[in-house]
Design a protein around this motif. Structure first.
Motif, PDB file in Angstrom:
ATOM      1  N   ILE A  96       0.830  -1.206   0.000  1.00 27.83           N
ATOM      2  CA  ILE A  96       0.000   0.000   0.000  1.00 27.83           C
ATOM      3  C   ILE A  96       0.866   1.259   0.000  1.00 27.83           C
ATOM      4  N   LEU A  97       1.903   1.277   0.837  1.00 31.51           N
ATOM      5  CA  LEU A  97       2.738   2.468   0.936  1.00 31.51           C
ATOM      6  C   LEU A  97       3.552   2.699  -0.330  1.00 31.51           C
ATOM      7  N   LYS A  98       3.943   1.638  -1.001  1.00 32.32           N
ATOM      8  CA  LYS A  98       4.662   1.804  -2.264  1.00 32.32           C
ATOM      9  C   LYS A  98       3.826   2.595  -3.252  1.00 32.32           C
ATOM     10  N   SER A  99       2.532   2.316  -3.263  1.00 27.89           N
ATOM     11  CA  SER A  99       1.630   3.045  -4.160  1.00 27.89           C
ATOM     12  C   SER A  99       1.311   4.433  -3.629  1.00 27.89           C
ATOM     13  N   GLN A 100       0.997   4.534  -2.348  1.00 29.61           N
ATOM     14  CA  GLN A 100       0.515   5.794  -1.789  1.00 29.61           C
ATOM     15  C   GLN A 100       1.598   6.860  -1.673  1.00 29.61           C
ATOM     16  N   LEU A 101       2.823   6.475  -1.340  1.00 36.24           N
ATOM     17  CA  LEU A 101       3.884   7.460  -1.100  1.00 36.24           C
ATOM     18  C   LEU A 101       4.626   7.855  -2.366  1.00 36.24           C
ATOM     19  N   GLN A 102       4.340   7.180  -3.475  1.00 37.43           N
ATOM     20  CA  GLN A 102       4.853   7.584  -4.792  1.00 37.43           C
ATOM     21  C   GLN A 102       6.378   7.684  -4.847  1.00 37.43           C
ATOM     22  N   GLY A 103       7.049   6.929  -3.989  1.00 38.11           N
ATOM     23  CA  GLY A 103       8.506   6.937  -3.980  1.00 38.11           C
ATOM     24  C   GLY A 103       9.133   8.165  -3.366  1.00 38.11           C
ATOM     25  N   ARG A 104       8.337   9.012  -2.760  1.00 42.22           N
ATOM     26  CA  ARG A 104       8.854  10.290  -2.254  1.00 42.22           C
ATOM     27  C   ARG A 104       9.299  10.230  -0.806  1.00 42.22           C
ATOM     28  N   ILE A 105       8.827   9.259  -0.069  1.00 41.06           N
ATOM     29  CA  ILE A 105       9.166   9.121   1.341  1.00 41.06           C
ATOM     30  C   ILE A 105       9.556   7.676   1.573  1.00 41.06           C
ATOM     31  N   ALA A 106      10.740   7.479   2.155  1.00 43.92           N
ATOM     32  CA  ALA A 106      11.254   6.125   2.388  1.00 43.92           C
ATOM     33  C   ALA A 106      11.564   5.950   3.870  1.00 43.92           C
ATOM     34  N   PRO A 107      10.587   5.512   4.658  1.00 49.41           N
ATOM     35  CA  PRO A 107      10.786   5.422   6.109  1.00 49.41           C
ATOM     36  C   PRO A 107      11.708   4.270   6.497  1.00 49.41           C
ATOM     37  N   LYS A 108      12.329   4.416   7.665  1.00 49.17           N
ATOM     38  CA  LYS A 108      13.152   3.344   8.216  1.00 49.17           C
ATOM     39  C   LYS A 108      12.300   2.293   8.915  1.00 49.17           C
ATOM     40  N   GLN A 109      11.159   2.743   9.479  1.00 54.76           N
ATOM     41  CA  GLN A 109      10.281   1.816  10.199  1.00 54.76           C
ATOM     42  C   GLN A 109       8.842   2.021   9.732  1.00 54.76           C
ATOM     43  N   ILE A 110       8.104   0.923   9.646  1.00 54.06           N
ATOM     44  CA  ILE A 110       6.707   0.972   9.261  1.00 54.06           C
ATOM     45  C   ILE A 110       5.895   0.199  10.295  1.00 54.06           C
ATOM     46  N   TYR A 111       4.828   0.818  10.767  1.00 55.81           N
ATOM     47  CA  TYR A 111       3.930   0.165  11.707  1.00 55.81           C
ATOM     48  C   TYR A 111       2.500   0.226  11.163  1.00 55.81           C
ATOM     49  N   CYS A 112       1.720  -0.767  11.521  1.00 57.12           N
ATOM     50  CA  CYS A 112       0.287  -0.671  11.249  1.00 57.12           C
ATOM     51  C   CYS A 112      -0.463  -1.073  12.508  1.00 57.12           C
ATOM     52  N   TYR A 113      -1.648  -0.529  12.671  1.00 58.19           N
ATOM     53  CA  TYR A 113      -2.419  -0.698  13.895  1.00 58.19           C
ATOM     54  C   TYR A 113      -3.854  -1.094  13.574  1.00 58.19           C
ATOM     55  N   ASN A 114      -4.507  -1.666  14.543  1.00 58.74           N
ATOM     56  CA  ASN A 114      -5.923  -1.988  14.423  1.00 58.74           C
ATOM     57  C   ASN A 114      -6.729  -0.730  14.101  1.00 58.74           C
ATOM     58  N   HIS A 115      -7.684  -0.852  13.185  1.00 60.20           N
ATOM     59  CA  HIS A 115      -8.478   0.281  12.720  1.00 60.20           C
ATOM     60  C   HIS A 115      -9.160   1.014  13.884  1.00 60.20           C
ATOM     61  N   HIS A 116      -9.841   0.283  14.748  1.00 57.68           N
ATOM     62  CA  HIS A 116     -10.549   0.927  15.849  1.00 57.68           C
ATOM     63  C   HIS A 116      -9.589   1.469  16.898  1.00 57.68           C
ATOM     64  N   LEU A 117      -8.432   0.824  17.071  1.00 59.21           N
ATOM     65  CA  LEU A 117      -7.443   1.370  17.996  1.00 59.21           C
ATOM     66  C   LEU A 117      -6.906   2.698  17.481  1.00 59.21           C
ATOM     67  N   SER A 118      -6.740   2.831  16.163  1.00 61.22           N
ATOM     68  CA  SER A 118      -6.316   4.116  15.600  1.00 61.22           C
ATOM     69  C   SER A 118      -7.356   5.194  15.868  1.00 61.22           C
ATOM     70  N   HIS A 119      -8.641   4.848  15.704  1.00 63.19           N
ATOM     71  CA  HIS A 119      -9.701   5.793  16.075  1.00 63.19           C
ATOM     72  C   HIS A 119      -9.567   6.197  17.548  1.00 63.19           C
ATOM     73  N   ALA A 120      -9.424   5.197  18.411  1.00 62.47           N
ATOM     74  CA  ALA A 120      -9.377   5.450  19.857  1.00 62.47           C
ATOM     75  C   ALA A 120      -8.216   6.367  20.217  1.00 62.47           C
ATOM     76  N   ALA A 121      -7.047   6.112  19.622  1.00 64.84           N
ATOM     77  CA  ALA A 121      -5.864   6.925  19.937  1.00 64.84           C
ATOM     78  C   ALA A 121      -6.001   8.345  19.413  1.00 64.84           C
ATOM     79  N   GLY A 122      -6.600   8.492  18.232  1.00 67.15           N
ATOM     80  CA  GLY A 122      -6.827   9.837  17.714  1.00 67.15           C
ATOM     81  C   GLY A 122      -7.671  10.674  18.647  1.00 67.15           C
ATOM     82  N   GLY A 123      -8.579  10.021  19.368  1.00 68.90           N
ATOM     83  CA  GLY A 123      -9.403  10.723  20.343  1.00 68.90           C
ATOM     84  C   GLY A 123      -8.717  10.906  21.683  1.00 68.90           C
ATOM     85  N   PHE A 124      -8.249   9.800  22.271  1.00 70.25           N
ATOM     86  CA  PHE A 124      -7.714   9.870  23.632  1.00 70.25           C
ATOM     87  C   PHE A 124      -6.438  10.698  23.716  1.00 70.25           C
ATOM     88  N   GLN A 125      -5.525  10.519  22.766  1.00 71.73           N
ATOM     89  CA  GLN A 125      -4.226  11.186  22.868  1.00 71.73           C
ATOM     90  C   GLN A 125      -4.255  12.642  22.421  1.00 71.73           C
TER      91      GLN A 125
END
Length: 500
Positions: A96-125
């Motif tokens: 997904i990131l290969k397509s979405q980032l268009q080769g412009r950003i090359a991170p050293k680390q990649i993480y993915c999280y549970n969809h609802h946990l991402s919602h929860a963190a966006g609110g709580f944090q």
């Protein structure tokens, strides 16, 4: 170390950047750059601003971490179960990131999280709380449709989440409301807010029939059928669209109430953080104070906001939330004097100034503003925006005077983000911002020195009216104005002066 959070691939793609101190450097929506409503993909213009509003500059100094808002392989498994097939090029985050980032950003680390946990963190944090009950209600995550979490910070300041309860696909309040949206002739996963506005014109007395047909267990939020594909065209027979919308809204509020009672009964905290697309239903939100003492909804609670949630999870601690003005910048002083003169002369004026709002609602930097005291203004603004005439508009008001104009609902930490309705005390005096049921979706502005605050102060001094009509600077079916070129186009096509 900067963290890039991404939500993309389904609808309303977005990106957010957080630095090592927990500052939110940037957060924006792809649609506002590509000019494609609900654009699912990250676009070149958005990535340009991701880089521009960073510490890291050119590609040689790209962010060390990219955080993705859901787990793709679990989503693909659910799609297979639902009969939607598998998208083999979207099984892994790297694909997904290969397509979405268009080769412009090359991170050293990649993480993915549970969809609802991402919602929860966006609110709580982003919330002011050290401990909170978090409720997430949306259409679908990977499998989750409703989750309840206990959230807190440990002694080292790390955010911790405990899943307390969940409901899973196909039992979904979000899919139910989207099915009703389609049934009344609107676009699902886009125009649910219009269904909500339509509800005020109907009779809700048919909700028991609707419940008996659709709901198997209201306490567990279990449906008798999968509503992912909608309901039949003859669902609820010959009832008007307005009556169907009203009955569905009442049923939705009752079912949300069942979720909130369950969440409260865990006794984790009397603070509520509420996230997910269903949290945008401001009519239902007026009842949240019945269950919790203090309420926070991050002003972008849908999937786009989960770009910030994913970044928050990678950061791990409380983010420094100040306001929702996190997007593209149009430089220059806020045009207070020009706006006041334009409003006094024409009754309607646009503003495109400063950083764009992160979230679906204009809060004063990309707004179409008008005099709320003039009855014909509502129809005029709806005509400009190419909207149905029945649709309401929100007032933006000096916070300290809101109680003089509206019966504000209790329990809210802030009313700055148009997240709940309130009954207007004198609707006959402010017809342009009062819905047919006498309510308004109120946005308050504290003495924070913002441009919209300065405008309200100047408008109040000039007219004795402490509020303005505030709606997004766009027409139906198009994204909000983002840059000055968009503002110029709006002026040319729709005949409204847009000040910057």
């Amino acid at each position: 170390m900067n963290i890039l959070g991404i939500s993309a691939g389904f609808h309303d793609a977005a990106a957010a950047v957080v630095n090592s101190q927990g500052d939110i450097l940037f957060a924006g929506h792809s649609e506002r750059y590509s000019k494609k409503k609900n654009d699912a993909e990250l676009c070149t213009g958005l990535l340009d601003d991701v880089i521009r509003y960073n510490d890291y500059g050119p590609m040689a100094h790209t962010p060390e971490i990219v955080a993705y808002y859901e787990r793709p392989w679990l989503k693909q498994l659910r799609q297979l179960y639902a009969g939607q097939g598998v998208e083999w090029d979207k099984i892994t985050v790297k694909q997904i990131l290969k397509s979405q980032l268009q080769g412009r950003i090359a991170p050293k680390q990649i993480y993915c999280y549970n969809h609802h946990l991402s919602h929860a963190a966006g609110g709580f944090q982003t919330s002011p709380y050290d401990r909170a009950t978090v409720v997430v209600i949306d259409a679908i995550g990977e499998w989750d449709t409703i989750t309840i979490w206990g959230a807190e910070y440990d002694k080292q300041g790390r955010a911790r989440y405990r899943r307390l309860w969940s409901q899973q696909y196909p039992h979904s309040l979000g899919l139910f409301y989207s099915a009703i949206t389609k049934r009344v002739g609107l676009h699902p996963l886009d125009e649910e807010y219009i269904t909500m506005g339509m509800a005020a014109y109907g009779r809700d007395s048919y909700h028991p029939v609707m419940e008996s047909v659709l709901i198997r267990d209201p306490d567990e939020i279990e449906f008798g059928q999968n509503l992912h594909a909608g309901v039949s065209d003859d669902f609820m027979g010959s009832l008007s669209n307005e009556d169907i919308a009203a009955s569905a809204q009442t049923l939705l509020e009752q079912l949300i109430g069942n979720v909130m009672r369950r969440a409260r009964d865990f006794k984790w905290s009397t603070n509520l953080v509420y996230q997910g697309g269903v949290a945008l239903n401001c009519l239902a939100n007026r009842r949240l104070g019945n269950y919790f003492d203090d309420i926070w909804i991050m002003p972008n609670p849908g999937d786009a906001g989960s770009s910030l949630g994913a970044a928050a999870l990678a950061y791990g601690q409380r983010l420094h939330w100040h306001n929702a003005f996190l997007g593209h910048n149009i430089p220059g002083a806020y045009p207070v004097g020009d706006l006041v003169r334009g409003l006094l002369h024409d009754g309607i004026a646009g503003v495109a100034s400063g950083r764009a709002e992160f979230g679906p609602r204009a809060l004063g930097n990309r707004s179409l503003l008008a005099d709320p005291r003039v009855a014909k203004i509502k129809d005029q603004v709806n005509a400009i925006k190419r909207r149905q005439k029945f649709r309401p508009f929100a007032p933006v008001i000096l916070a300290e005077l809101a109680g003089d104009y509206f019966d504000m609902p209790g329990g809210w930490h802030t009313h700055d983000y148009m997240q709940s309705v309130a009954r207007c005390r004198q609707p006959n005096l402010y017809p342009a911002v009062c819905h047919v049921d006498g309510t308004s979706r109120v946005q308050t502005v504290a003495a924070d020195g913002s441009g919209i605050r300065q405008l309200l102060e100047a408008w109040y001094a000039e007219t004795g009216c402490a509020m303005l009509l505030n709606t997004s600077l766009n027409i139906r079916g198009e994204p909000m104005v983002n840059d000055r070129a968009d503002a110029d186009r709006f002026e040319m096509l729709y005949g409204v002066t847009v000040y910057s």
